[in-house]
Design an enzyme around this catalytic site. Structure first.
Site, PDB file in Angstrom:
ATOM      1  N   THR A 110       8.952   0.288  -2.811  1.00 10.40           N
ATOM      2  CA  THR A 110       8.672  -1.026  -2.207  1.00 10.40           C
ATOM      3  C   THR A 110       7.577  -1.687  -3.453  1.00 10.40           C
ATOM      4  OG1 THR A 110       6.971  -0.282  -0.813  1.00 10.40           O
ATOM      5  CG2 THR A 110       9.391  -0.539  -0.266  1.00 10.40           C
ATOM      6  N   GLU A 111       6.665  -0.838  -3.781  1.00  7.99           N
ATOM      7  CA  GLU A 111       5.687  -1.599  -4.678  1.00  7.99           C
ATOM      8  C   GLU A 111       4.892  -0.608  -5.672  1.00  7.99           C
ATOM      9  OE1 GLU A 111       4.806  -4.833  -4.259  1.00  7.99           O
ATOM     10  OE2 GLU A 111       5.509  -5.307  -2.343  1.00  7.99           O
TER      11      GLU A 111
END
Length: 261
Positions: free
Chosen positions: A46-47
């Site tokens: 996600t990041e």
């Protein structure tokens, strides 16, 4: 050939394989934006966080698989864990970011994140697309990057089936569904498919708006929150004036070397 050390950390959890995973790279200087974006796409988390020292603290940036993010809580927590636990940096950490200065302090075996509070902006009338996505005309509000819809109860949040193509059409907004909790003060789920994130497992940034919303609704400033994704995550939150304090833990899953041409 450039060799860099990369960590992968599970944030907002005390156990591996739960919470929200983020990659962290501590740099001497920024890589070209295209290179950082390529690393994030390769990781497909996600990041991916990139951090470097400045004259008074740290500069911090976050990338999803598709773009640079304006604000990310779990990757800030993961970065703090790497600096404090893996690299031995002591004391308060101050990160300069797109949303201002974020401060993080160790608190027993956890970390307290000091984030800005982004007040919920009421939506007087849901758009036809949003109403179609959630299946009803429910209370809704927004901040600078997300739309929020309050569902009937926690079970409705758990049972919510996201129509990801339609949620993508909300871009550049993500979608949060939330409700009063059973064991916790409130629960939520978060979908950001336009950024390459079908469902974010545990999100710190959305709580900068969820906390002031539920604090006013429940008449309390200290709140227990749980994100009802498959991996799940617990956040202890407090509204402190124009700041939101979030306490969570993190564990290191991996330390690796990556090679860049």
């Amino acid at each position: 050939m450039t060799k860099l050390t990369m960590y992968q950390v599970d944030a907002f959890t005390t156990e591996l394989f739960s919470g929200n995973p983020a990659a962290v790279l501590v740099l001497d200087d920024w890589l070209p934006d295209a290179k950082m974006q390529a690393i994030a796409a390769e990781n497909n988390l996600t990041e991916t966080a990139f951090v470097k020292r400045n004259s008074s603290g740290w500069d911090l940036r976050w990338f999803t698989p598709l773009n640079e993010a304006n604000f990310c809580g779990h990757a800030t927590l993961a970065t703090s864990h790497v600096l404090a636990h893996e690299l031995g940096v002591e004391g308060e950490l101050a990160f300069e970011t797109r949303v201002g200065t974020l401060r993080v302090n160790g608190k027993n075996s956890a970390y307290q994140l000091d984030f800005p509070s982004f007040s919920p902006e009421p939506i007087s009338e849901m758009s036809p697309l949003l109403r179609e996505i959630v299946g009803e005309n429910a209370p809704a509000f927004k901040n600078f990057e997300n739309l929020f819809v309050e569902l009937e109860d926690e079970q409705a949040v758990c049972d919510f089936i996201p129509d990801l193509p339609k949620i993508t059409d909300l871009g550049p907004f993500g979608l949060v569904v939330t409700a009063k909790g059973n064991e916790h003060d409130f629960v939520s789920r978060y979908f950001v498919p336009y950024a390459g994130i079908p469902e974010d497992p545990v999100t710190g940034s959305t709580h900068s708006t969820l906390v002031p919303y539920w604090a006013e609704k429940l008449g309390k400033t200290s709140l227990s929150a749980f994100q009802r994704s498959k991996r799940g995550g617990h956040l202890l939150c407090k509204l402190a004036g124009d700041r939101v304090l979030i306490t969570g833990s993190a564990v290191t899953f991996m330390k690796a070397e990556i090679y860049l041409a």
